[in-house]
Design an enzyme around this catalytic site. Structure first.
Site, PDB file in Angstrom:
ATOM      1  N   THR A 192     -15.523 -31.948  46.418  1.00 18.27           N
ATOM      2  CA  THR A 192     -15.128 -30.554  46.231  1.00 18.27           C
ATOM      3  C   THR A 192     -15.978 -29.669  47.133  1.00 18.27           C
ATOM      4  O   THR A 192     -17.015 -30.102  47.655  1.00 18.27           O
ATOM      5  CB  THR A 192     -15.313 -30.120  44.771  1.00 18.27           C
ATOM      6  OG1 THR A 192     -16.702 -30.220  44.434  1.00 18.27           O
ATOM      7  CG2 THR A 192     -14.512 -31.010  43.832  1.00 18.27           C
TER       8      THR A 192
ATOM      9  N   GLU B 276      -9.343 -32.946  42.720  1.00 20.14           N
ATOM     10  CA  GLU B 276      -9.299 -33.891  41.603  1.00 20.14           C
ATOM     11  C   GLU B 276      -7.898 -34.445  41.347  1.00 20.14           C
ATOM     12  O   GLU B 276      -7.729 -35.353  40.527  1.00 20.14           O
ATOM     13  CB  GLU B 276      -9.817 -33.210  40.330  1.00 20.14           C
ATOM     14  CG  GLU B 276     -11.294 -32.877  40.348  1.00 20.14           C
ATOM     15  CD  GLU B 276     -11.620 -31.503  40.929  1.00 20.14           C
ATOM     16  OE1 GLU B 276     -12.729 -31.005  40.705  1.00 20.14           O
ATOM     17  OE2 GLU B 276     -10.752 -30.933  41.643  1.00 20.14           O
TER      18      GLU B 276
ATOM     19  N   LYS C 140     -12.591  -9.306  32.141  1.00 16.46           N
ATOM     20  CA  LYS C 140     -12.414  -8.900  30.748  1.00 16.46           C
ATOM     21  C   LYS C 140     -12.892  -7.469  30.590  1.00 16.46           C
ATOM     22  O   LYS C 140     -14.090  -7.187  30.646  1.00 16.46           O
ATOM     23  CB  LYS C 140     -13.169  -9.834  29.800  1.00 16.46           C
ATOM     24  CG  LYS C 140     -12.737  -9.643  28.338  1.00 16.46           C
ATOM     25  CD  LYS C 140     -13.156 -10.792  27.469  1.00 16.46           C
ATOM     26  CE  LYS C 140     -12.491 -10.700  26.099  1.00 16.46           C
ATOM     27  NZ  LYS C 140     -12.856 -11.842  25.225  1.00 16.46           N
TER      28      LYS C 140
ATOM     29  N   TRP D 242      -7.842  -9.024  29.002  1.00 17.65           N
ATOM     30  CA  TRP D 242      -7.949  -9.769  30.251  1.00 17.65           C
ATOM     31  C   TRP D 242      -7.133  -9.110  31.356  1.00 17.65           C
ATOM     32  O   TRP D 242      -6.011  -8.662  31.143  1.00 17.65           O
ATOM     33  CB  TRP D 242      -7.461 -11.200  30.062  1.00 17.65           C
ATOM     34  CG  TRP D 242      -8.341 -12.037  29.183  1.00 17.65           C
ATOM     35  CD1 TRP D 242      -8.050 -12.481  27.928  1.00 17.65           C
ATOM     36  CD2 TRP D 242      -9.651 -12.519  29.468  1.00 17.65           C
ATOM     37  NE1 TRP D 242      -9.090 -13.217  27.425  1.00 17.65           N
ATOM     38  CE2 TRP D 242     -10.089 -13.262  28.342  1.00 17.65           C
ATOM     39  CE3 TRP D 242     -10.508 -12.394  30.566  1.00 17.65           C
ATOM     40  CZ2 TRP D 242     -11.335 -13.877  28.288  1.00 17.65           C
ATOM     41  CZ3 TRP D 242     -11.750 -13.015  30.508  1.00 17.65           C
ATOM     42  CH2 TRP D 242     -12.154 -13.741  29.387  1.00 17.65           C
TER      43      TRP D 242
END
Length: 524
Positions: free
Chosen positions: A166, A313, A422, A427
């Site tokens: 990654t 992944e 937030k 949100w």
């Protein structure tokens, strides 16, 4: 039924038997064009596999590449797993410290280095034990004396074939080890009509680098199908790519949104310079593609965008966005909204959104963390270090993406969990704001991050790159956003920047923006 192990040996036999004369085209570092064929690539790959054995590389050893997209790099894609070793692609855009860590963590025996990238390797050469071989005259001399006959050892389909790390935007880079089986299944399923939709008549330009999740697996998929490969080398500027698309009659090209934003700007300026009539689709993945860009390519240039999503992944394909037949009668504006979603998982991949209360309903509104499972999804990180909580005991992988899933099963990523804002207990999706802002005619790029607020805890601030010669006031940008957002969701401020910093994978690096704005003061 026969028990045939799904190994890359099957792919190598197939491409050499049925497609030996199909071209592989490379734009070299000096911008010249070289041409070879799959048959010649396989012949040289067998010689290279013999050379690796002579160098002492054993089955399971890791052999790294630090290289751009080219036929020579493709030879390593074939030769390394042919020798039973593990192809480990290195990202030259990472820091020397990260590359040092990755090579040592993987315990690479050999590193093949593209000649233009020797200066990158030199920055950490002294810190690693791997033997370096420069692709070109040095690698050619290495294989010159070798036989072009090589008998692959009998491998289990569970043996490792590839290793990618990654980008390391949070903590150390983490390794993902791909098996022969997962690589073969990924190549097979990715070619399906409702996935990437490729076949032997296609001419494929992987703009996505071969060091980034194996160029989304396209080199193996194209070889399996006998599709012509066009490899751009280090030249990823819009005009170099467009010229390749024009000259080679490319039918499918794939890359991250930032590449296509630059290409859109180039074709907008010179719409008749390149003949792109052969292009049936442009695959855009790596991060969310703005709906405005998808519409602009289609309406202004007749170019179709296929929106895709995935992760290291996941080898990486996790979903693609194709309209279901039930959507064909929808108004064009509604169809574009669907095309901007992350789409449906391909066969063999399952997905769910998990909230604190369990699986979120498929209502297009309820948010949860996207979890996935499938035969090309990682079950742990290489050497199983760090973030083991990402892998659930029931076999699901936690992606870190916050999503909704609509009643038709289409995934919409609202944000990375760390990038959600937030504000006052509610949100706000930074991705939605960014994609909307990039629909404004004066905005070239936009990234939205959270900034601390004394009353609301966090508030969104937009970092904006304006187009050359264009201007837009804060109020004009707010007014533009009011069409799709409530007043409390609008950014509190707009910061003009020359460029949005990027990760090694070409995505917006929001951590750098948050650091830049850490002392930014918003009114109470």
């Amino acid at each position: 039924m026969m028990q045939m192990p799904l190994t890359l040996a099957m792919l190598f036999r197939r491409v050499e038997r049925y497609f030996p004369n199909v071209e592989v085209v490379t734009r070299n570092a000096d911008k010249s064009i070289s041409r070879t064929t799959y048959g010649e690539v396989l012949r040289r790959s067998r010689k290279l596999a013999n050379a690796l054995v002579r160098l002492g590389v054993k089955p399971g050893d890791r052999v790294a590449t630090l290289a751009w997209n080219s036929a020579r790099h493709l030879e390593t894609y074939f030769a390394i797993p042919m020798a039973g070793a593990v192809l480990h692609t290195l990202n030259p855009r990472l820091s020397a410290a990260d590359l040092t860590y990755i090579v040592n963590h993987a315990e690479d025996r050999v590193v093949f280095v593209d000649e233009p990238l020797v200066p990158v390797f030199d920055k950490f050469r002294a810190e690693v034990k791997a033997q370096a071989i420069v692709l070109g005259k040095e690698s050619d001399a290495l294989i010159e004396r070798e036989s072009d006959q090589f008998q692959m050892a009998a491998l289990s389909e569970e043996n490792a074939a590839g290793l990618c790390y990654t980008s390391g935007t949070t903590g150390r880079p983490k390794g993902v080890l791909y098996s022969h089986r997962s690589t073969m299944l990924h190549a097979l399923i990715s070619a399906l009509p409702d996935a990437i939709d490729l076949g032997m008549r296609d001419v494929v330009l992987p703009v996505v680098p071969m060091f980034h999740v194996n160029a989304w697996g396209l080199p193996y998929t194209c070889a399996m199908l006998g599709a012509k490969l066009v490899l751009p080398g280090p030249h990823l500027d819009p005009h170099s790519l467009l010229q390749l698309m024009h000259d080679e009659k490319v039918t499918c090209a794939g890359g991250v949104p930032t590449v296509w934003l630059a290409i859109l700007e180039a074709v907008d300026k010179e719409p008749k310079r390149y003949d792109l009539s052969s292009v049936k689709q442009m695959v855009i993945g790596g991060s969310a593609a703005p709906q405005a860009m998808i519409e602009a390519f289609d309406k202004r240039h007749g170019l179709k965008v296929l929106h895709a999503w995935g992760m290291t992944e996941m080898s990486p394909i996790g979903s693609t966005t194709r309209l279901k037949p039930e959507h064909d009668k929808l108004p064009e504006s509604e169809q574009y909204k669907i095309k901007a979603l992350q789409g449906l998982p391909p066969p063999l991949v399952e997905a769910r959104a998990m909230s604190q209360d369990g699986e979120a309903p498929w209502d297009g509104k309820s948010m949860g963390e996207l979890e996935v499972r499938g035969p090309w999804v990682a079950r742990s990180y290489y050497k199983n270090e760090g973030e083991s909580d990402k892998f659930r005991s029931d076999g699901w992988f936690r992606t870190g993406d916050v999503v909704t899933i609509d009643p038709s099963g289409y995934i919409r990523i609202t944000d990375r969990s760390k990038d959600l804002i937030k504000s006052g207990g509610e949100w706000i999706s930074s991705v939605d704001l960014e994609n909307a802002l990039m629909g404004h005619p004066s905005v070239k790029e936009a990234a939205v991050v959270a900034v601390p607020h004394p009353k609301w805890t966090e508030r969104p601030v937009a970092c904006v790159v304006t187009r050359e010669g264009a201007t837009a006031t804060d109020e004009e940008l707010k007014e533009f956003l009011r069409k799709g957002f409530a007043e409390w969701q609008l950014p509190d401020a707009f910061v003009r920047v020359d460029a949005i910093p990027r990760t090694a994978a070409g995505k917006f690096l929001k951590s750098a923006l948050r650091e830049k704005l850490k002392d930014f003061k918003l009114p109470a």
